[in-house]
Design a protein around this motif. Structure first.
Motif, short mmCIF file in Angstrom:
data_model
loop_
_atom_site.label_atom_id
_atom_site.label_comp_id
_atom_site.label_asym_id
_atom_site.label_seq_id
_atom_site.Cartn_x
_atom_site.Cartn_y
_atom_site.Cartn_z
N ARG A 109 35.66 12.79 -3.86
CA ARG A 109 36.32 13.01 -2.57
C ARG A 109 35.72 14.22 -1.84
O ARG A 109 35.52 14.19 -0.62
N THR A 110 35.40 15.26 -2.60
CA THR A 110 34.76 16.43 -1.99
C THR A 110 33.40 16.06 -1.40
O THR A 110 33.06 16.47 -0.28
N GLY A 111 32.62 15.28 -2.15
CA GLY A 111 31.32 14.86 -1.65
C GLY A 111 31.41 13.98 -0.42
O GLY A 111 30.50 13.98 0.42
N ALA A 112 32.50 13.23 -0.28
CA ALA A 112 32.68 12.37 0.88
C ALA A 112 33.21 13.12 2.09
O ALA A 112 33.38 12.53 3.17
N ARG A 142 26.72 12.64 -4.85
CA ARG A 142 26.11 12.11 -3.62
C ARG A 142 24.84 11.33 -3.93
O ARG A 142 24.45 10.43 -3.19
N LEU A 143 24.18 11.70 -5.01
CA LEU A 143 22.94 11.02 -5.40
C LEU A 143 23.19 9.83 -6.32
O LEU A 143 22.42 8.87 -6.31
N THR A 144 24.25 9.89 -7.12
CA THR A 144 24.45 8.88 -8.17
C THR A 144 25.61 7.94 -7.91
O THR A 144 25.70 6.89 -8.54
N GLY A 145 26.54 8.33 -7.01
CA GLY A 145 27.77 7.56 -6.87
C GLY A 145 28.82 8.06 -7.84
O GLY A 145 28.58 8.96 -8.65
N PRO A 146 30.02 7.47 -7.81
CA PRO A 146 31.13 7.95 -8.63
C PRO A 146 31.04 7.53 -10.09
O PRO A 146 31.71 6.60 -10.54
N VAL A 147 30.18 8.20 -10.84
CA VAL A 147 30.02 7.93 -12.27
C VAL A 147 30.19 9.25 -13.03
O VAL A 147 30.07 10.35 -12.47
N ALA A 457 39.17 1.66 -11.21
CA ALA A 457 39.20 0.77 -10.04
C ALA A 457 37.92 0.86 -9.22
O ALA A 457 37.56 -0.09 -8.52
N LEU A 458 37.20 1.98 -9.29
CA LEU A 458 36.02 2.16 -8.45
C LEU A 458 34.90 1.17 -8.77
O LEU A 458 34.39 0.51 -7.86
N PRO A 459 34.48 1.01 -10.03
CA PRO A 459 33.43 0.00 -10.30
C PRO A 459 33.91 -1.43 -10.07
O PRO A 459 33.10 -2.34 -9.96
N ALA A 460 35.24 -1.61 -9.98
CA ALA A 460 35.78 -2.95 -9.69
C ALA A 460 35.86 -3.22 -8.20
O ALA A 460 36.32 -4.29 -7.79
N GLY A 461 35.43 -2.25 -7.38
CA GLY A 461 35.45 -2.44 -5.94
C GLY A 461 36.81 -2.23 -5.31
O GLY A 461 37.07 -2.72 -4.22
N LYS A 462 37.70 -1.50 -5.99
CA LYS A 462 39.05 -1.25 -5.49
C LYS A 462 39.22 0.25 -5.19
O LYS A 462 38.43 1.09 -5.63
#
Length: 550
Positions: A109-112, A142-147, A457-462
């Motif tokens: 959320r901070t990165g967004a 920001r480089l890798t996504g939410p992992v 939920a994030l990798p599930a697209g939710k």
């Protein structure tokens, strides 16, 4: 008179009598000098080699070098064991501790660029930690996504950095490399003792690294203005990582007031600039909610007096007993010799005491977990080097000190703190369970809420939804009512699926359970979609709530 050198040479050699010729050619003279020079060098090298072999034989016969060899082998063994487990944990795609979920969501959320410090609501509630770790993590995400792996890698590098710093400080305190290496390895060997927190997506590893770096800079570089400024910067970053940094900074500042006198103002000025500006900006931009989380909620869990002695007895004297013995012995040696100054110069005994105070008070508070022990244990790992520097050289000093250090390693192998890092290693079954849970969430039509692991939920697209543990704390440990927007979502059955771990306090409080049971029905979650956590409170998804028919 002319001499026939060739004839003379032949006759002399043939008759067995050597008569040096009067005139030698230049080439023969140069070859002879070169041969003599090489002979002298080889003779000297051989003599030195024989002396080295003789010294080695004497050391082996007296046992002088074997303690160092044993320490080095032990240190390398424990270091490899830690790295073996840590690398598998860093790459594990799901949470190893349920707080990791909250830290990942906050960093993402901070990165967004979204607001973080908001009133408690059904979408997002921040953790109570200071913001530096999630700031750094947001740059990586920001480089890798939410992992998880970038945040865990940050913690792993911080842990290894702490081990390196402990080795370097150990070398400053005494000359024996093996003892300094053993101190660094003891820190890594405390993986089980401190709950496996070294490589989690949490603030603790970064906090400890910055503390050791800041203290080391203050101790060894306070003679220069640049060193004082750097120490102030590092201790400022300590506070921006975790609230306990304020107390430790005060301890460092008091020592610098004694060691650097009036020049301590430089340390204090840099510290205030590093901390005051961002903290005041956060407080202003959040409308006061920043201090609500990092002060009011963070310190809403008081110290339980009844827990202090059990923590000291079981975890400090029990798990770190021989390190405490070595630190105490160092103090006794200086006191017996009336070397009062060495108790505080260098001030590592003072810093160890301050760190243990932080560890015991944090562990003894309501909800205090094993991660609080890391800072005290890390500084205690300097005790072998401190004792080695205090003792007079002697025939039995190194073997006896080695025996005590090995006893601390053994203490980590035995109950109640068995050194079994493999139990912290995620399995293939856990990976498969996590993948099946994500697949199930992706195939579900509508929004989902995995209460204690919303990042699934994030990798599930939710959308992730709020983390129920942070929400519980933000509501003054469940004393305040549930946020109206969350209540409305449950009443309107906006969630197609709600998954619960049935964790104590967070998911089993009466108000939440009654609300869920009124609008949803609960069923057991299939075990093949139930990956467990391995650190902190060990939980796993157990129940699945689906909407009741209206």
């Amino acid at each position: 008179m002319v001499y026939n050198t060739a004839v003379m040479g032949k006759e002399s050699v043939a008759s067995g009598r050597f008569w040096p010729p009067i005139a030698w050619d230049c080439k023969s003279q140069a070859d002879t000098k070169s041969t003599l020079k090489r002979t002298k060098l080889l003779t000297a090298y051989g003599r030195n080699a024989l002396q080295r072999v003789s010294r080695l034989r004497r050391r082996i016969a007296s046992g002088g070098n074997w303690p160092n060899i044993i320490l080095a082998i032990t240190a390398v063994t424990f270091t490899i064991a830690y790295l073996f487990v840590a690398l598998t944990r860093v790459t594990y795609p799901f949470d190893l501790d349920f707080i990791e979920n909250a830290m990942l969501l906050q960093a993402w959320r901070t990165g967004a660029g979204l607001p973080v410090y908001l009133p408690p609501n059904g979408e997002f509630v921040p953790q109570v930690y200071m913001p530096l770790y999630t700031w750094l993590g947001s740059l990586l995400l920001r480089l890798t996504g939410p992992v998880f792996w970038p945040l865990r890698l940050l913690s792993l590098l911080s842990t290894l950095g702490t081990a390196v710093l402990l080795y370097l400080i150990g070398r400053q305190l005494q000359p024996n490399r093996a003892i300094a290496l053993a101190g660094a390895a003891l820190f890594l060997a405390g993986y089980k003792l401190t709950g496996g927190w070294y490589d989690l997506a949490r603030v603790d590893a970064l906090f400890v690294f910055l503390v050791v770096a800041g203290m080391g800079t203050a101790v060894y570089y306070h003679h220069t203005n640049r060193g004082l400024a750097l120490a102030g910067l590092l201790m400022g970053l300590v506070l921006l990582t975790k609230q306990n940094g304020l107390f430790l900074t005060a301890v460092v500042g008091v020592w610098l007031l004694w060691a650097a006198r009036w020049r301590v103002w430089l340390f204090g000025t840099v510290f205030l600039l590093v901390t005051a500006i961002p903290l005041l900006l956060l407080e202003w931009c959040s409308g006061g909610w920043f201090s609500y989380y990092v002060v009011d909620i963070a310190y809403a869990s008081p110290v339980e007096i009844s827990r202090i002695w059990p923590v000291v007895r079981r975890e400090v004297l029990g798990g770190m007993g021989f390190l405490v013995l070595m630190a105490g012995s160092t103090a006794v040696i200086y006191l017996s010799k009336r070397q009062w100054r060495k108790l505080i110069d260098p001030p590592w005994l003072l810093f160890i005491g301050a760190a243990l105070f932080v560890s015991v008070s944090g562990r003894s508070s309501v909800g205090g977990n094993l991660n609080n022990l890391i800072i005290g244990f890390a500084l205690l790992c300097l005790a072998p080097a401190l004792l080695a520097g205090a003792l007079r050289p002697g025939k039995w000093v190194n073997p006896l000190l080695t025996a005590v250090i090995l006893a601390q390693f053994v203490l980590l192998l035995l109950p109640p703190w068995p050194y079994a890092p493999q139990q912290f290693r995620p399995t293939a079954v856990m990976r498969q369970q996590g993948k099946q849970l994500v697949q199930f969430l992706a195939e579900t039509e509508g929004e989902v809420w995995v209460m204690l692991h919303p990042a699934y939920a994030l990798p599930a697209g939710k959308e992730a939804g709020v983390h129920v543990q942070t929400l519980w704390h933000a509501r003054q440990r469940g004393a305040q009512p549930l946020p109206p927007d969350l209540v409305a979502r449950i009443q309107n059955q906006e969630y197609a699926v709600i998954i619960s771990d049935e964790s104590p306090y967070f998911e089993t409080e009466t108000a939440l359970v009654e609300l869920l049971e009124r609008y949803y029905r609960a069923e057991p979650l299939p075990p093949e979609m139930s990956p467990p956590t391995l650190s902190g409170i060990r939980v796993r998804p157990l129940l699945i709530y689906t909407p009741r028919l209206k």
